[in-house]
Design an enzyme around this catalytic site. Sequence first.
Site, short mmCIF file in Angstrom:
data_model
loop_
_atom_site.label_atom_id
_atom_site.label_comp_id
_atom_site.label_asym_id
_atom_site.label_seq_id
_atom_site.Cartn_x
_atom_site.Cartn_y
_atom_site.Cartn_z
N TYR A 105 4.31 0.59 -15.97
CA TYR A 105 3.80 -0.38 -14.84
C TYR A 105 4.66 -0.77 -13.72
O TYR A 105 4.27 -0.68 -12.52
CB TYR A 105 3.27 -1.49 -15.75
CG TYR A 105 3.01 -2.68 -14.81
CD1 TYR A 105 1.67 -2.63 -14.27
CD2 TYR A 105 3.58 -3.91 -14.76
CE1 TYR A 105 0.95 -3.50 -13.47
CE2 TYR A 105 2.99 -4.85 -14.23
CZ TYR A 105 1.85 -5.07 -13.59
OH TYR A 105 1.37 -5.99 -12.93
N GLY A 131 -11.45 -8.64 -13.48
CA GLY A 131 -10.17 -8.85 -14.27
C GLY A 131 -9.75 -10.49 -14.08
O GLY A 131 -10.64 -11.18 -13.25
N GLN A 132 -8.65 -10.70 -14.65
CA GLN A 132 -8.20 -12.16 -14.76
C GLN A 132 -7.93 -12.67 -13.49
O GLN A 132 -8.76 -13.71 -12.95
CB GLN A 132 -6.68 -12.24 -15.30
CG GLN A 132 -6.39 -13.65 -15.55
CD GLN A 132 -4.91 -13.70 -15.67
OE1 GLN A 132 -3.85 -12.75 -15.63
NE2 GLN A 132 -4.52 -14.76 -16.18
N GLY A 167 -11.72 -3.99 -8.78
CA GLY A 167 -11.15 -4.64 -10.00
C GLY A 167 -11.40 -6.15 -10.06
O GLY A 167 -10.50 -7.05 -10.59
N ASP A 170 -16.06 -3.04 -9.60
CA ASP A 170 -15.45 -2.95 -10.91
C ASP A 170 -15.90 -1.66 -11.70
O ASP A 170 -17.04 -1.18 -11.10
CB ASP A 170 -15.13 -4.06 -11.78
CG ASP A 170 -13.84 -4.19 -12.75
OD1 ASP A 170 -13.66 -3.17 -13.58
OD2 ASP A 170 -13.15 -5.10 -12.45
N ASP A 215 -15.37 3.23 -9.31
CA ASP A 215 -14.14 3.75 -10.10
C ASP A 215 -12.91 4.18 -8.94
O ASP A 215 -13.28 5.13 -8.13
CB ASP A 215 -14.69 5.05 -10.81
CG ASP A 215 -13.10 5.47 -11.56
OD1 ASP A 215 -12.20 5.16 -10.96
OD2 ASP A 215 -13.27 6.45 -12.53
N LYS A 248 4.52 0.05 -9.69
CA LYS A 248 4.39 -0.91 -8.91
C LYS A 248 5.64 -0.87 -7.72
O LYS A 248 5.37 -0.99 -6.39
CB LYS A 248 4.75 -2.48 -9.33
CG LYS A 248 3.53 -2.90 -10.04
CD LYS A 248 2.22 -3.16 -9.12
CE LYS A 248 1.02 -3.65 -10.17
NZ LYS A 248 -0.35 -3.92 -9.16
P1 NAD Z 1 -6.72 -7.39 -15.08
O1 NAD Z 1 -6.29 -5.95 -15.97
O2 NAD Z 1 -6.96 -8.53 -15.62
O3 NAD Z 1 -7.99 -6.62 -14.18
C1 NAD Z 1 -8.08 -5.31 -13.68
C2 NAD Z 1 -9.49 -4.78 -13.53
O4 NAD Z 1 -9.45 -3.57 -12.85
C3 NAD Z 1 -10.42 -4.82 -14.85
O5 NAD Z 1 -11.56 -5.52 -14.61
C4 NAD Z 1 -10.61 -3.33 -14.84
O6 NAD Z 1 -11.93 -2.94 -15.42
C5 NAD Z 1 -10.40 -2.95 -13.50
N1 NAD Z 1 -10.12 -1.41 -13.38
C6 NAD Z 1 -9.47 -0.54 -14.26
N2 NAD Z 1 -9.40 0.55 -13.85
C7 NAD Z 1 -10.26 0.55 -12.84
C8 NAD Z 1 -10.56 1.71 -11.84
N3 NAD Z 1 -10.23 2.77 -11.77
N4 NAD Z 1 -11.49 1.54 -10.84
C9 NAD Z 1 -11.89 0.11 -10.55
N5 NAD Z 1 -11.58 -0.92 -11.32
C10 NAD Z 1 -10.64 -0.61 -12.32
O7 NAD Z 1 -5.66 -7.49 -14.12
P2 NAD Z 1 -5.31 -8.77 -13.37
O8 NAD Z 1 -4.37 -9.76 -14.06
O9 NAD Z 1 -6.51 -9.25 -12.70
O10 NAD Z 1 -4.22 -8.11 -12.04
C11 NAD Z 1 -4.84 -7.85 -11.08
C12 NAD Z 1 -3.62 -7.20 -10.18
O11 NAD Z 1 -2.60 -8.09 -10.08
C13 NAD Z 1 -3.12 -5.90 -10.61
O12 NAD Z 1 -2.56 -5.13 -9.56
C14 NAD Z 1 -1.79 -6.43 -11.33
O13 NAD Z 1 -0.72 -5.56 -11.60
C15 NAD Z 1 -1.39 -7.52 -10.40
N6 NAD Z 1 -0.74 -8.88 -11.24
C16 NAD Z 1 -1.40 -9.27 -12.19
C17 NAD Z 1 -0.34 -10.37 -12.86
C18 NAD Z 1 -1.00 -11.44 -13.83
O14 NAD Z 1 -0.21 -11.98 -14.53
N7 NAD Z 1 -2.32 -11.26 -14.06
C19 NAD Z 1 0.86 -10.49 -12.51
C20 NAD Z 1 1.46 -9.66 -11.47
C21 NAD Z 1 0.55 -8.47 -10.88
N1 SER Z 2 1.52 -10.69 -15.91
C1 SER Z 2 1.79 -9.30 -15.57
C2 SER Z 2 2.20 -8.52 -16.88
O1 SER Z 2 2.77 -9.32 -17.75
C3 SER Z 2 3.25 -8.99 -14.62
O2 SER Z 2 2.67 -8.16 -13.73
O3 SER Z 2 2.21 -7.33 -16.99
#
Ligand code: NAD
Ligand code: SER
Length: 318
Positions: A139, A11-12, A8, A34, A49, A143
């Site tokens: 979600y 992603g962000q 992944g 990814d 995937d 978790k």
């Molecule tokens: P995001 O949605 O920006 O990125 C997720 C990435 O996973 C994407 O690039 C997507 O293409 C990839 N993805 C989706 N399905 C997939 C698959 N089957 N196989 C491989 N890749 C796949 O998420 P993020 O914000 O970068 O978050 C990363 C992790 O951190 C997640 O587990 C999220 O729950 C956790 N998290 C994020 C936040 C936040 O504010 N960003 C807060 C709490 C927890």
């Molecule tokens: N930033 C995330 C959301 O809003 C928290 O897991 O889903």
Amino acid sequence: MDTILVIGAGGQIGTVLVQALQQKFGLSQVIASDLKASQSFTGIFEILDATKADDLMSLVRKYQVTQIYHLAAILSASGEANPVRTWELNMQTVLNVLEVARLENVNKVFIPSSIAVFGPSANPVHTSQQTYLDPTTVYGISKVAAENWMQYYHTKYNLDVRSIRYPGVISYQSMPGGGTTDYAVDIYHKAVQGQNYECFLSEDTRLPMIYMDDAIRATLELMDADAERITVRNSYNLAGLSFTPTEVAEAIQQFFPTFQTTYKPDFRQQIANSWPQSIDDSAARRDWGWKPAYDLPRMTEDMIHHLDHQYHADLTQV
Ligand code: NAD
Ligand code: SER
């Protein structure tokens, strides 16, 4: 020498974490993966995937991976559009990572959790590490289940799996991917572009947030800590800062005095209402020395500085 697989990575958080890991371990030691390739990646990239366990296994064997950072998930707001798919993706990928890590003797695994594990029964102020977990989103449910699976793999198989309950992550480097806290990134982009902002949460909705620099540092510090110091094997509470939309708008007005925000709460308001306002992260502070560096003024100055540069640079290239 460690070889790191990031799942992944586009992603962000992955976009920024991959760079930090490359700096720490070397470009040739980090495999970003990814669903789709991204042109912005420097270094090794593989399509993966993570719902496909055999593909994950092949990649781990091909590179003799010693650490996995599993970031793929569907987040809180996007997840509500398709709860069954969200559950399947979030759970299948976690189980695949844990099982492949166990079978292939991967040394360390990081799988983030979220403030979304909390629900209405938790005290919303200074929410404690150990409290009742009754999430209202699919979600959040996924978790909580993932946290229990991590605990299980650690207890039963001694897998060194570590986790943080990230608050809403705020970044200039990358855009958020469908969460309830996304407004706190969007608002900066609008302000820097000279536009006003319509917020999808009400003005007084206080939520726990963290600046990306702090989130990445926390992740690396947790993963560096001696295993004996890790007393929490489901997921650590982590605090950065907490603010309301009004407060972040006022911080932005220090730089853009005419910036205005209007409020039009949508379905994400109910999700936000079920989450904590602030987090007690004393376990993370005690076990591996966590301390956030960014408060709201410092984060705002840094966000605006970098976004101003991004938008300004983009304009000069047109
Ligand atoms: P995001 O949605 O920006 O990125 C997720 C990435 O996973 C994407 O690039 C997507 O293409 C990839 N993805 C989706 N399905 C997939 C698959 N089957 N196989 C491989 N890749 C796949 O998420 P993020 O914000 O970068 O978050 C990363 C992790 O951190 C997640 O587990 C999220 O729950 C956790 N998290 C994020 C936040 C936040 O504010 N960003 C807060 C709490 C927890
Ligand atoms: N930033 C995330 C959301 O809003 C928290 O897991 O889903």
